[in-house]
Write a protein that holds these residues in place. Structure first.
Motif, short mmCIF file in Angstrom:
data_model
loop_
_atom_site.label_atom_id
_atom_site.label_comp_id
_atom_site.label_asym_id
_atom_site.label_seq_id
_atom_site.Cartn_x
_atom_site.Cartn_y
_atom_site.Cartn_z
N ALA A 121 5.45 8.39 -11.73
CA ALA A 121 6.85 7.98 -11.61
C ALA A 121 7.04 6.95 -10.50
N GLY A 122 6.21 6.99 -9.48
CA GLY A 122 6.36 6.07 -8.35
C GLY A 122 5.55 4.81 -8.45
N ILE A 123 4.63 4.72 -9.40
CA ILE A 123 3.74 3.57 -9.45
C ILE A 123 4.46 2.30 -9.91
N VAL A 124 5.43 2.43 -10.81
CA VAL A 124 6.12 1.24 -11.31
C VAL A 124 6.92 0.56 -10.19
N PRO A 125 7.75 1.29 -9.43
CA PRO A 125 8.43 0.61 -8.32
C PRO A 125 7.45 0.11 -7.25
N ALA A 126 6.34 0.81 -7.05
CA ALA A 126 5.36 0.36 -6.06
C ALA A 126 4.72 -0.96 -6.49
N LEU A 127 4.40 -1.08 -7.76
CA LEU A 127 3.84 -2.34 -8.25
C LEU A 127 4.85 -3.47 -8.16
N ARG A 128 6.12 -3.15 -8.42
CA ARG A 128 7.16 -4.17 -8.30
C ARG A 128 7.29 -4.63 -6.84
N ALA A 129 7.19 -3.70 -5.90
CA ALA A 129 7.26 -4.07 -4.49
C ALA A 129 6.06 -4.89 -4.07
N ALA A 130 4.89 -4.60 -4.63
CA ALA A 130 3.68 -5.32 -4.26
C ALA A 130 3.69 -6.75 -4.77
N HIS A 131 4.42 -7.00 -5.84
CA HIS A 131 4.44 -8.35 -6.43
C HIS A 131 5.67 -9.15 -6.04
N LEU A 132 6.37 -8.72 -5.00
CA LEU A 132 7.52 -9.48 -4.52
C LEU A 132 7.06 -10.77 -3.87
#
Length: 141
Positions: A121-132
């Motif tokens: 559940a947390g990996i999608v927002p984490a990936l979005r934050a990493a690709h900012l």
């Protein structure tokens, strides 16, 4: 004989299936809630992640930062939930078929399953934050 036993245990089986269904719905709601909280946290901390990226943090460290933030409440819930489930397992004894109330395999596998659901559940927002993009992240208000 099998029909008599089947009719005799039909109420308990129905209760077990119903309880399992509610547990699956609760797990899905928990995963959606964790996703929402982590996604909101990422949105609120966009500038922070932009600063980290501008100062040279790689994507893996930003992912780890986001996942660590989302994992704290899950680990706290597991810390209190597993002993609570062990204490309350005798209440569900009548619904268990072929398994002991204090089955060690169940108490070992289920917390890892819940942690995996929280990680997913947390990996999608984490990936979005990493690709900012750092410049876009610093310009947001």
């Amino acid at each position: 004989m099998e029909e008599v036993l089947g009719e005799n245990y039909s109420r308990q089986r129905f209760s077990a299936w119903l309880l399992s269904g509610f547990a699956a719905v609760a797990l899905a709601l928990a995963a959606i809630g964790i996703y929402g909280v982590v996604a909101y946290s990422v949105t609120a901390r966009t500038r922070e992640f932009g600063v980290h990226a501008a100062l040279g943090a790689d994507g893996a460290s930003i992912i780890w930062l986001v996942l660590r933030t989302g994992a704290r409440p899950v680990l706290l819930g597991l810390l209190f939930g597993v002993p609570g489930a062990a204490a309350a397992s005798h209440l569900l004894k009548s619904l268990l078929f072929g398994i002991a109330p204090h089955d060690p395999v169940t108490f070992a596998v289920v917390p890892f399953f819940f942690a995996a659901v929280a990680l997913a559940a947390g990996i999608v927002p984490a990936l979005r934050a990493a690709h900012l993009d750092p410049m876009e992240a610093l310009r947001t208000e």
